[in-house]
Design an enzyme around this catalytic site. Sequence first.
Site, PDB file in Angstrom:
ATOM      1  CG  ASP A 185      -7.573   4.692   5.837  1.00  0.00           C
ATOM      2  OD1 ASP A 185      -7.272   5.768   5.706  1.00  0.00           O
ATOM      3  OD2 ASP A 185      -9.040   4.523   5.931  1.00  0.00           O
ATOM      4  CG  ASP A 226      -4.095   2.478   9.028  1.00  0.00           C
ATOM      5  OD1 ASP A 226      -3.524   3.771   8.716  1.00  0.00           O
ATOM      6  OD2 ASP A 226      -4.405   1.742   8.183  1.00  0.00           O
ATOM      7  CG  ASP A 284      -0.105   1.923   6.135  1.00  0.00           C
ATOM      8  OD1 ASP A 284      -0.583   2.981   5.616  1.00  0.00           O
ATOM      9  OD2 ASP A 284       1.038   1.337   5.741  1.00  0.00           O
ATOM     10  CD  GLU A 287      -2.346   1.336   2.709  1.00  0.00           C
ATOM     11  OE1 GLU A 287      -3.023   2.255   2.842  1.00  0.00           O
ATOM     12  OE2 GLU A 287      -2.265   0.482   3.674  1.00  0.00           O
TER      13      GLU A 287
END
Length: 647
Positions: A509, A507, A505, A432
């Site tokens: 997202d 997180d 990541d 990403e």
Amino acid sequence: MAEQPSDPNMSDYNAGQIQVLKGLEAVRKRPGMYIGSTSARGLHHLVYEVVDNSIDEAMAGHCTQVDVTIHEDNSVTVVDDGRGIPVDVHPVEKLPGVELAMTVLHAGGKFDKSSYKVSGGLHGVGVSVVNALSSFLEVEVHRNGRHYHQSYEKGIKTKELEDLGPAEGTGTRVHFVPDGEIFTETVFNLDTLSSRLRELAFLNRGLKITIRDERPDETEEESFRYEGGLAEYVTYLRGARPSVHDDVIYFEADRPEAEIELAMQYDTGFSENTHTFVNNISTHEGGAHLTGLKAALTRTINDYARRNKLFKKSDESLSGDDVREGLTCVLSVRVMEPQFEGQTKTKLGNSEVRGAVETAVNEHLAIWLDENPKAAKAIIEKSLQAARARDAARRARDLARKKNALEGGVLPGKLADCSLSDASLTEIYIVEGDSAGGSAKQGRDRSFQAILPIKGKILNVERARIDKILANVEIRAMITALGTGIREDFDIEKARYHKVIIMTDADVDGAHIRTLLLTFFFRQMRELIEAGYIYIAQPPLYRVAKGKQETYAFSESEREQIVKRLTNGKGEEARGLNIQRYKGLGEMNPDQLWNTTMDPDGRTLLQVTMESAAEADSIFSRLMGDEVEPRRAFIEKNARYVRNLDI
Ligand code: 0RA
């Protein structure tokens, strides 16, 4: 051929007659210019040319029957019961009308300006051309109660017009022997002539046309007469294809620009069968009349469907192709001065005819639809089916095209490939973001690790149809890099890596992007999951450092344990402890990324499995929907589909 007035045989010829000879000589010198060719095609054209004159007589309302005979010697006779070619002497040319018709190029039109005569192209060159290209021709006329006769050789008269005595009725008989010195082929084909004569009979309602073949072994007679005209023609052309509605749609319209006749019927087939004619000549290349017809069809059928609420959605509409699918249609127009254009001179150029046809079809078809609601509904339904099928076909085509492009073999520019080519040893990281991608490229072992950075936001395609998904640059890059193709074309043997590692990541997202990628793999490359090729990288959530000693935590509880150990239970407030929370992969330098997430000796990879295809499918289906909740639930439950591997 002598042209000099001083020639003893020519001495009584006036200037007009010299012109005649020059004209006929020109035809014999360049027959192709007048009849297209000297092969079989040109040979048959001779018959059409003579018949056309009889048809002109029929169109003017003076002729009910035309008989064509192929004789044993491959000569042909055409007989009609028209008014007969005029025989009276022309005041200026001082020759009988019939002789002018037989010897002067384009003489036909000079007699009668008010009727629809063909002109241009290879048609309407006049019977004088047939005369010029015949080794023998005789013409007989019944007129004024008398029987007249005249004969020619190669266009030159061998006898003056003769009165053979009293006769009943009126009509014209032309018998000709095509000149073997001109034609490379002098044998007529019965089927070729029959089909044109049948066509002419359909186009001229009620006119009887017969053809008889007197040649040995072929003796045969066929007769064509259609009281239904074009409507019968449509039935004939439709053949065995089942019709969508019982009655053929038929109408005639008289307009200043053209006389218009149209017949059409829908069948359950998928092809379009439209034939257009101008003054009995088939206009293969279409032109103004066809343009008008198409515009009117599309408009009238859409208008009807809309007015009668036959569209399901308000923005629904039918294309020209939709309303012509399964349509058999014959349009015949008669135009005073047709302009034939195009490669084969079979395209109508008269622009004023477009509007005339369009208006007439709009008007009459709308009335017909209103008066036949059951048929109208069946027609609209048929067109709607065509529209849906066309839409589906287009999507399939686009998909196939895109798939081909994806198998092109040119690797995406953003891919940092590995050097080993044995797929069983190699892996690809789908990373990403460009910055994390950069770190991964620097930190990797380039011998067996490939890196493909993708932009997360562009992947927001979970609810898009496959065509849109495949238009996505990132997705395309991924498919090309993996090398397997998708869907029915998927081939696991072509996989360029046996580990496909999703690295996002740690997180929300990142989880979202991971979900999108998994959705994609499930839908388009399911076997990749089934084969156990798909993995999820586990980057650390925290870096806990004390002095030179650094440790990574992959979960909250792990962080707590590490902190306890390093501070002997004192907790995070202890001095000298540096705790970093990674908000993204990009915050790690290449070495850190290698050590924590990419090094096979130290990393944790989660292998994506499918407990069952059915269950996964249902989850992915819910994820495809608009609701946020199931998607969130999936992201939370994601761990159910992965299990620890490298630990
Ligand atoms: C010009 C004027 C008239 C008839 C024809 C031509 C005519 C030509 C051919 C060629 C083959 N069959 C034909 N039938 C008629 C009519 C003149 C009149 O009677 O007013």
